[in-house]
Design an enzyme around this catalytic site. Structure first.
Site, PDB file in Angstrom:
ATOM      1  N   LYS A  84      -7.973  23.854 -13.883  1.00  0.00           N
ATOM      2  CA  LYS A  84      -9.537  23.460 -14.276  1.00  0.00           C
ATOM      3  C   LYS A  84      -9.128  22.145 -15.052  1.00  0.00           C
ATOM      4  CE  LYS A  84     -13.636  25.781 -15.594  1.00  0.00           C
ATOM      5  NZ  LYS A  84     -14.200  26.835 -16.542  1.00  0.00           N
ATOM      6  N   ILE A  85     -10.068  20.826 -14.554  1.00  0.00           N
ATOM      7  CA  ILE A  85      -9.838  19.697 -14.712  1.00  0.00           C
ATOM      8  C   ILE A  85     -11.303  18.975 -15.116  1.00  0.00           C
ATOM      9  CG2 ILE A  85      -8.883  17.369 -14.438  1.00  0.00           C
ATOM     10  CD1 ILE A  85      -6.845  18.654 -12.845  1.00  0.00           C
TER      11      ILE A  85
END
Ligand code: E4P
Length: 223
Positions: A84-85
């Site tokens: 997750k970015i």
């Protein structure tokens, strides 16, 4: 539509998984901070083993090199890890590099259709529009979901729309009606999906009537 649980609580995840309709889990640093312990990788590994589906693990870094390093470390934990970015220019560099390595990504903190369009072009596996936080700020969170479903279909992007920051069961219904691929929700909302007061009243009534049948049968046997 896939159901993801938005939590890092292992008891909630185990309970939800036992119901047979859970597809994945999303975590973030705030959700991790609510739980005991500080071994993030160990918790993530356990979540992956319980769920056997996509589990989002969020990087905490400002520059793409560090995001890529953390992302690769997470990806080594399990085949189910999705990195997750955050939706930043550095984040998109990291998404581009990780997707070229076949590592799945979830672009988080998306608040506009343009951000979602950029994330899809970078090769994100999932985009997470934050419905509840937009609604809280007096904007229409669901409109971003509608726009992204429409845009991705028009240009045949494979990025999946993951409705996040869900506050109540009607958010799940609306996201489903618009064609979102996934809804991620707190455990309390997941439980509410199963409930309706008329179901409870109906069961009570059926049980009461069935007890009458049993009584009658007993009386007939005694005769
Ligand atoms: C999930 O991926 C998000 O991090 C989460 O849904 C955010 O929810 P919140 O706005 O309730 O913190």
């Amino acid at each position: 539509m896939k159901f993801f649980l938005d939590t890092a609580n292992l008891d909630e995840i185990r309970e939800a998984a036992s119901l047979g309709v859970l597809d994945g889990v999303t975590t973030n640093p705030s959700l991790m901070a609510k739980e005991d312990g500080d071994d993030y990788p160990a918790v993530l590994k356990e979540i992956c083993d319980i769920v056997g589906g996509p589990v989002s693990a969020e990087v905490v870094a400002d520059d793409s090199d560090e995001m890529i390093r953390q992302g690769r470390t997470f990806a080594r934990l399990s085949e189910h890890i999705v990195v997750k970015i955050p939706m930043t220019p550095e984040g998109m560099k990291a998404v581009k590099t990780l997707s070229a390595d076949d590592i799945k990504t979830n672009v988080t903190l998306c608040f506009s259709a343009n951000q979602g369009l950029v994330a899809a072009k970078a090769g994100a596996t999932y985009i997470s529009p934050f419905i509840g936080r937009l609604d809280d700020a007096g904007m229409d969170g669901m409109q971003v979901v509608a726009d992204l479903v429409d845009i991705y279909e028009r240009y045949a992007f494979t990025t999946q729309v993951l409705a996040a920051s869900i506050r109540h069961p009607m958010h799940v219904v609306e996201a489903a009606r618009l064609g979102a691929d996934v809804s991620t929700m707190p455990y309390k909302i997941f439980q509410q999906l199963f409930k309706h007061p008329l179901t409870d009243i109906g069961i009570e009534l059926f049980n009461r009537d069935w007890a009458k049948v049993m009584e009658r049968r007993k009386a007939n046997v005694r005769r």
